[in-house]
Design a protein around this motif. Structure first.
Motif, PDB file in Angstrom:
ATOM      1  N   LEU A 398     -50.048  -3.085 -24.125  1.00  0.00           N
ATOM      2  CA  LEU A 398     -51.147  -2.392 -23.449  1.00  0.00           C
ATOM      3  C   LEU A 398     -52.276  -2.076 -24.423  1.00  0.00           C
ATOM      4  CD1 LEU A 398     -49.000   0.042 -21.280  1.00  0.00           C
ATOM      5  CD2 LEU A 398     -50.192  -1.998 -20.480  1.00  0.00           C
ATOM      6  N   ASP A 399     -51.932  -1.661 -25.631  1.00  0.00           N
ATOM      7  CA  ASP A 399     -52.947  -1.325 -26.628  1.00  0.00           C
ATOM      8  C   ASP A 399     -53.762  -2.541 -27.042  1.00  0.00           C
ATOM      9  OD1 ASP A 399     -52.156   1.324 -26.604  1.00  0.00           O
ATOM     10  OD2 ASP A 399     -50.902   1.153 -28.402  1.00  0.00           O
ATOM     11  N   ALA A 400     -53.140  -3.706 -27.024  1.00  0.00           N
ATOM     12  CA  ALA A 400     -53.832  -4.929 -27.442  1.00  0.00           C
ATOM     13  C   ALA A 400     -54.683  -5.527 -26.333  1.00  0.00           C
ATOM     14  CB  ALA A 400     -52.811  -5.967 -27.920  1.00  0.00           C
ATOM     15  N   ALA A 401     -54.495  -5.082 -25.107  1.00  0.00           N
ATOM     16  CA  ALA A 401     -55.207  -5.667 -23.964  1.00  0.00           C
ATOM     17  C   ALA A 401     -56.595  -5.061 -23.819  1.00  0.00           C
ATOM     18  CB  ALA A 401     -54.408  -5.454 -22.683  1.00  0.00           C
ATOM     19  N   SER A 402     -57.553  -5.876 -23.396  1.00  0.00           N
ATOM     20  CA  SER A 402     -58.909  -5.362 -23.177  1.00  0.00           C
ATOM     21  C   SER A 402     -59.011  -4.590 -21.864  1.00  0.00           C
ATOM     22  CB  SER A 402     -59.908  -6.522 -23.176  1.00  0.00           C
ATOM     23  OG  SER A 402     -59.584  -7.464 -22.162  1.00  0.00           O
ATOM     24  N   ASP A 403     -58.175  -4.917 -20.897  1.00  0.00           N
ATOM     25  CA  ASP A 403     -58.191  -4.233 -19.600  1.00  0.00           C
ATOM     26  C   ASP A 403     -56.744  -4.058 -19.127  1.00  0.00           C
ATOM     27  OD1 ASP A 403     -58.855  -3.118 -17.171  1.00  0.00           O
ATOM     28  OD2 ASP A 403     -59.505  -5.004 -16.247  1.00  0.00           O
ATOM     29  N   PRO A 404     -56.033  -3.067 -19.670  1.00  0.00           N
ATOM     30  CA  PRO A 404     -54.623  -2.900 -19.308  1.00  0.00           C
ATOM     31  C   PRO A 404     -54.445  -2.095 -18.025  1.00  0.00           C
ATOM     32  CG  PRO A 404     -55.210  -1.324 -21.006  1.00  0.00           C
ATOM     33  CD  PRO A 404     -56.459  -2.137 -20.728  1.00  0.00           C
ATOM     34  N   VAL A 405     -53.473  -2.489 -17.227  1.00  0.00           N
ATOM     35  CA  VAL A 405     -53.063  -1.746 -16.034  1.00  0.00           C
ATOM     36  C   VAL A 405     -51.561  -1.542 -16.126  1.00  0.00           C
ATOM     37  CG1 VAL A 405     -52.878  -1.746 -13.520  1.00  0.00           C
ATOM     38  CG2 VAL A 405     -54.929  -2.685 -14.609  1.00  0.00           C
ATOM     39  N   LEU A 406     -51.127  -0.305 -16.001  1.00  0.00           N
ATOM     40  CA  LEU A 406     -49.713   0.042 -16.100  1.00  0.00           C
ATOM     41  C   LEU A 406     -49.196   0.475 -14.738  1.00  0.00           C
ATOM     42  CD1 LEU A 406     -47.112   0.777 -17.721  1.00  0.00           C
ATOM     43  CD2 LEU A 406     -48.149   3.040 -18.102  1.00  0.00           C
ATOM     44  N   VAL A 407     -48.089  -0.119 -14.317  1.00  0.00           N
ATOM     45  CA  VAL A 407     -47.412   0.271 -13.084  1.00  0.00           C
ATOM     46  C   VAL A 407     -46.021   0.765 -13.468  1.00  0.00           C
ATOM     47  CG1 VAL A 407     -46.498  -0.498 -10.863  1.00  0.00           C
ATOM     48  CG2 VAL A 407     -48.688  -1.401 -11.695  1.00  0.00           C
ATOM     49  N   CYS A 408     -45.687   1.983 -13.044  1.00  0.00           N
ATOM     50  CA  CYS A 408     -44.374   2.553 -13.337  1.00  0.00           C
ATOM     51  C   CYS A 408     -43.680   2.927 -12.038  1.00  0.00           C
ATOM     52  CB  CYS A 408     -44.494   3.808 -14.202  1.00  0.00           C
ATOM     53  SG  CYS A 408     -45.261   3.562 -15.813  1.00  0.00           S
TER      54      CYS A 408
END
Length: 574
Positions: A398-408
């Motif tokens: 996620l930190d390396a992504a330019s546009d991260p989306v997290l689903v939990c």
């Protein structure tokens, strides 16, 4: 033009460009009408998945999310996901095929009292009885879903109404589809701001629609203007939400709690001790009069101020009042695409601040931030493959992504991921406490933001609900990564049995170690990774991302209870 074409024309007027659906006899006219209207249909494997995807679409885009299902059992299959959308405050429109009006009471195929069944789960449910009403009723339903506290709404579509001839006079203009805003009056906004400034330890609690993913700029503006911490609550674990650290300790010390669209309920101990200080005052701003009445019933004369207003518009009015701006325009600020006062707030201007300064709450705000950020666990399991290892590896992605989306998703592994993984855009299983929608949420998120890096985290129990939607993802070319924390059991319930009944009373929670979700993903056309050692996580995640396909990383972790963080005992919540 027939009724189905009129319906689809109404959706086009509402800005709908994609719907989530599972086909069926009664909705084939709508499918046909979507072709000429250029509305794309994401064809899913289960009706519940369609509603989960519409829910995530609404959360990610701010648009109305549309699910289309057939009658009878198709409608029935969609209901559980409606419950989740309602508690996540997502503007979702469920359209369901229905038996003909002309056959009512005659035992028609899949005849069902859909409106009566749906009503407890949605803000409004309608069944247009003639084609002239179809556009009007659909428009009113969309407007209701968007207004006040956002939420799902339902329209049943009788088959004969869809096939009836409609004239142009039945078409609906965009004005009928808009949100019906309710602003906070400037004098009331000023009164609330003054009360916050006078308090020593004020806290603002919001509901899911005012979380940082959906309303981040507005929340930041309000927090900075008031100098008080603004804390969205969206987890079924309430004050024991691991993403909130030891916030329960801070809330118990607050002397003023502003409920900005946050209903008094189990998540905050019903606003009673020990969850809240017995002497703490409440300010209740809610779009629903019933929620204001509930607050007064549960908290009595501790409710110092109440107002019926939309949370986002009320936030704008409070920012305006804090900076001495003209609050009368606040009701239109969101609709105009901006956040009133945000530029002044974020640039640090405070000249208009009444009755003191937001800076006077800085120490308290830091204390609350420290409590929320607390990740010192009470007791840490000494195991070979801890869930933390998976979360740490995913956070690097996620930190390396330019546009991260997290689903939990939910469950014990879901709580570790919610506690330890962060991204600017996050979707969780929500206040309903339901599990299983995470894979669907991730698919919709990827379609809404094709260039984003979307990672969904879930347990192996959760994965069983909608795993075949990876087939949908393959067909839609939605390349996201599903990370399964696989401990071979329903671990949340296993932990309850251990705690409440003892290790010799375990029953009904084990899952098969032979289940290979990675191979199943590959069999559905995606990419699979099987991880049995923590050291192999980074490489497996890299291969999953590089595959360009929907991917599953099946990580065989040790079963560990959800995190509890070191502080005063979390109290007053579910």
């Amino acid at each position: 033009m027939n009724g189905a074409e009129l319906l689809v024309d109404t959706l086009v007027q509402a800005g709908v460009r994609r719907i989530f659906s599972l086909s069926g006899n009664q909705i084939m006219p709508v499918y046909d009408a979507c072709i000429d209207a250029r509305i794309s249909i994401v064809h899913v494997r289960h009706e519940s998945a369609a509603v989960h995807m519409a829910d995530a679409w609404a959360q990610i885009t701010g648009e109305i999310g549309v699910a289309l299902v057939t009658a009878g059992p198709g409608f029935g299959n969609a209901l559980s996901a409606l419950f989740s959308a309602r508690h996540s405050e997502s503007p979702v429109l469920l359209l369901s095929g229905d038996s003909p009006v002309s056959a009512d009471g005659n035992g028609a195929f899949q005849e069902l009292a859909q409106v009566d069944i749906a009503r407890p789960l949605v803000k409004i449910s309608r069944r247009p009885g003639r084609v002239e009403r179809l556009g009007h009723d659909t428009a009113a339903t969309i407007a209701c879903a968007r207004s006040g506290r956002p939420g799902p709404a339902h329209v049943a579509l009788p088959f004969d109404v869809l096939g009836s001839k409609a004239d142009d006079a039945s078409r609906i203009g965009t004005a009928a589809l808009g949100r019906r805003p309710r602003a906070l009056a400037p004098p009331r906004a000023e009164a609330i701001v003054h009360r916050v400034m006078r308090a020593k330890r004020p806290v603002v609690l919001t509901g899911p629609s005012m979380n940082r993913s959906r309303n981040g700029a507005r929340v930041t503006a309000l927090e900075t203007a008031l100098g008080a911490p603004v804390v969205p609550m969206e987890s079924p674990r309430g004050l024991r939400d691991p993403a909130l650290g030891t916030f329960s300790d801070a809330l118990a010390a607050a002397d003023l709690v502003v409920l900005l669209g946050k209903a008094v309920d189990f998540t905050m101990g019903f606003a009673r001790p020990p969850a809240m200080n017995a002497g703490a005052e409440l300010v209740v701003v809610d779009p629903d009069e019933a929620m204001i009445d509930r607050a007064r019933r549960l908290a009595g004369d501790r409710v110092a101020i109440s107002a019926c207003a939309d949370p986002d518009l009320a936030a704008d009015a409070m920012v305006a009042a804090a900076f001495g701006e003209t609050a009368g325009a606040s009701g239109a600020s969101k609709e105009a695409g901006g956040v009133l006062g945000a530029s002044a707030v974020l640039s640090g201007e405070t000249a208009g601040m009444p009755g003191g300064s937001a800076a006077s709450h800085r120490a308290w705000r830091d204390e609350v931030a420290g409590a929320i950020g607390n990740r010192a666990v009470v007791a840490d399991a000494d195991v070979r493959f801890h869930p933390r290892a998976v979360c740490t590896a995913v956070q690097r992605v996620l930190d390396a992504a330019s546009d991260p989306v997290l689903v939990c998703d939910g469950g014990e592994f879901g709580q570790w991921s919610q506690a330890l993984c962060t991204a600017p855009v996050r979707i969780i299983n929500g206040l309903s406490g339901a599990i299983g929608g995470g894979l669907c949420h991730a698919l919709a998120a990827k379609l809404a933001r094709p260039e984003a890096t979307v990672v969904a985290m879930m347990g192996d129990g959760t994965a069983g609900f909608h795993f075949t939607e990876l087939d949908t993802a393959v067909r839609e070319e939605a390349a996201f990564v599903t990370v399964i924390g696989n401990d071979f059991r329903w671990n949340a319930e296993h932990q309850i049995q251990l705690r409440e009944y003892g290790p010799d009373r375990l029953i009904g929670c084990n899952l098969a170690p032979s289940a290979r979700y990675d191979l199943a993903a590959a069999g559905l056309g995606g990419h699979g990774e099987h991880v049995t050692e923590p050291a192999d996580l980074d490489a497996a995640l890299a291969r999953a991302l590089a595959s360009g396909r929907p991917a599953c990383v099946n990580a065989e972790i040790d079963g560990v209870a959800a995190p509890a963080f070191r502080g005063k005992a979390a109290q007053g919540s579910h």
